[in-house]
Design a protein around this motif. Structure first.
Motif, PDB file in Angstrom:
ATOM      1  N   SER A   1      -1.061  -4.894  -4.799  1.00  0.00           N
ATOM      2  CA  SER A   1      -0.805  -3.488  -4.476  1.00  0.00           C
ATOM      3  C   SER A   1      -2.081  -2.681  -4.628  1.00  0.00           C
ATOM      4  CB  SER A   1       0.261  -2.918  -5.410  1.00  0.00           C
ATOM      5  OG  SER A   1      -0.309  -2.653  -6.668  1.00  0.00           O
ATOM      6  N   SER A   2      -2.095  -1.555  -3.939  1.00  0.00           N
ATOM      7  CA  SER A   2      -3.197  -0.610  -4.097  1.00  0.00           C
ATOM      8  C   SER A   2      -2.776   0.721  -3.487  1.00  0.00           C
ATOM      9  CB  SER A   2      -4.444  -1.119  -3.381  1.00  0.00           C
ATOM     10  OG  SER A   2      -5.480  -0.162  -3.493  1.00  0.00           O
TER      11      SER A   2
ATOM     12  N   GLU B   1      -1.551  -9.217   5.948  1.00  0.00           N
ATOM     13  CA  GLU B   1      -0.371  -8.402   6.281  1.00  0.00           C
ATOM     14  C   GLU B   1      -0.404  -7.170   5.389  1.00  0.00           C
ATOM     15  OE1 GLU B   1       2.254  -9.446   8.295  1.00  0.00           O
ATOM     16  OE2 GLU B   1       1.325 -11.390   8.710  1.00  0.00           O
ATOM     17  N   MET B   2       0.126  -6.064   5.896  1.00  0.00           N
ATOM     18  CA  MET B   2       0.202  -4.867   5.060  1.00  0.00           C
ATOM     19  C   MET B   2       1.608  -4.299   5.082  1.00  0.00           C
ATOM     20  SD  MET B   2      -3.337  -2.868   5.545  1.00  0.00           S
ATOM     21  CE  MET B   2      -4.025  -3.652   6.956  1.00  0.00           C
TER      22      MET B   2
ATOM     23  N   GLN C   1       5.055  -2.020   8.511  1.00  0.00           N
ATOM     24  CA  GLN C   1       4.566  -3.297   8.007  1.00  0.00           C
ATOM     25  C   GLN C   1       4.113  -4.160   9.166  1.00  0.00           C
ATOM     26  OE1 GLN C   1       7.541  -6.027   6.201  1.00  0.00           O
ATOM     27  NE2 GLN C   1       9.008  -4.392   6.506  1.00  0.00           N
ATOM     28  N   GLY C   2       3.187  -5.052   8.887  1.00  0.00           N
ATOM     29  CA  GLY C   2       2.686  -5.949   9.924  1.00  0.00           C
ATOM     30  C   GLY C   2       1.232  -6.277   9.676  1.00  0.00           C
TER      31      GLY C   2
ATOM     32  N   LEU D   1       0.822  -1.198   0.000  1.00  0.00           N
ATOM     33  CA  LEU D   1       0.000   0.000   0.000  1.00  0.00           C
ATOM     34  C   LEU D   1       0.861   1.255   0.000  1.00  0.00           C
ATOM     35  CD1 LEU D   1      -3.038   0.643   0.466  1.00  0.00           C
ATOM     36  CD2 LEU D   1      -2.499   0.767   2.884  1.00  0.00           C
ATOM     37  N   GLY D   2       0.520   2.200  -0.833  1.00  0.00           N
ATOM     38  CA  GLY D   2       1.256   3.461  -0.825  1.00  0.00           C
ATOM     39  C   GLY D   2       0.626   4.439  -1.795  1.00  0.00           C
TER      40      GLY D   2
END
Ligand SMILES: Nc1ncnc2c1ncn2[C@@H]1O[C@H](COP(=O)(O)OP(=O)(O)OP(=O)(O)O)[C@@H](O)[C@H]1O
Length: 311
Positions: free
Chosen positions: A184-185, A197-198, A209-210, A33-34
């Protein structure tokens, strides 16, 4: 398993991906994610050998992508659903994929059915596909070789709400059967509903992350929003129990976990009509962690006036 180690990708003096390391485990959906331009696609392109890294490396099941024999049987990839030849039909694309991977052509019909593309649609040229149809075809192509690993760049892009729900179910059951999924998004709500998980990336660097609860633990103090049939009595009970309370809309904001609020309400015999987590939440965390990479100021958005000037 996907293992990314110390990955850096520079374009001239610009660093698109900066010393990125993470792993994606079998049986888990990992969300990448970003905000726009954070470096997600570049990382994924390096994973599948389309872009060489400047430093570091990626292995999938212990091998670099180029060293995987018949990679489509091991890694399903969807990077750009519009990248297919527009003059080919959906069926042709899948048939070519099946032949290249040494699969029976019957697999094509199975995949078309799986992604709900009709026989008539499969005969249409891709240049006449809607974005959502291209995305379904891309998912079918990624799954064609029954791979153990899926790498999907913005797979929900262009899907309608029913399509997004369908895809969520598909990827979850794929992971439940032991598959490894990286998707991804740039949209948090899309990822948080599906990812175990992200990995949050901003400006080419991993910022957090986690799993959901690990990330939420870093998202600010615990708060609860509560409304009851007697907010005055509830306020007294909460204050007696040592919790700070303030009015919020028709209810109260309490600086305590929902379970504590529930206990206080029970002891005061007050009927609750609404009880929910009022903490900062993942969205705030995401915006805060990537604040210097967002194109918009996140705190003080102002809509332009009809004349196009900011009021
Ligand atoms: N071939 C290239 N040459 C120069 N810069 C590039 C190249 N490819 C990517 N970049 C830059 O690298 C940065 C990261 O791009 P990338 O496409 O990986 O972002 P992203 O996180 O996938 O964004 P989005 O959510 O918008 O798809 C961007 O600033 C982009 O302009």
């Amino acid at each position: 398993m996907i293992k990314v180690e110390g990955l850096t990708r520079k374009y001239g003096s610009f660093t698109a991906v900066d010393d990125v390391s993470f792993t994606c485990q079998p049986g888990r959906v990992t969300g990448f994610l970003g905000p726009n331009g954070a470096g997600k696609s570049t990382t994924m392109r390096v994973m599948v050998g389309l872009t060489p890294p400047t430093k570091g490396h990626v292995t999938i099941g212990g091998l670099r992508y180029h060293d995987i024999p018949n990679p489509g049987r091991h890694v399903g990839v969807l990077l750009d659903a519009s990248a297919q030849h527009g003059g080919r039909t959906g069926r042709e694309v899948l048939t070519l994929g099946a032949m290249t991977m040494g699969l029976p052509v019957s697999r094509v019909d199975e995949m078309l059915e799986l992604v709900s593309l009709t026989k008539a649609e499969a005969k249409r040229r891709i240049r006449n596909y809607s974005l959502g149809m291209k995305q379904r075809l891309g998912i079918a192509h990624a799954l064609l070789g029954d791979p153990q690993v899926l790498i999907l760049d913005e797979p929900a892009n262009g899907l309608d709400p029913a399509g997004i729900r369908w895809m969520r179910g598909l990827l979850k059951s794929y992971a439940d059967r032991g598959g490894t999924v990286l998707l991804s998004s740039h949209l948090l709500h899309e990822v948080e509903q599906i990812a175990d998980e992200m990995i949050l990336i901003g400006n080419g660097r991993i910022v957090a992350q986690g799993d959901r609860s690990t990330l939420l633990a870093g998202a600010g103090p615990v708060q609860t929003l509560v409304t009851s049939l007697d907010n005055g009595a509830l306020t007294a009970a909460l204050t007696n129990a040592g919790h700070a309370v303030e009015p919020a809309g028709h209810g109260l904001r309490v600086h305590a976990a929902p379970v504590e609020v529930g206990r206080a309400a029970l002891s005061a015999q007050v009927v609750l009509t609404d009880l929910r987590d009022g903490g900062a939440g993942l969205e705030d965390l995401f915006l805060e962690l990537t604040a210097d990479t967002q194109r918009e100021a996140t705190g003080s958005l102002q809509a332009p006036t009809p004349e196009g000037t900011v009021a």
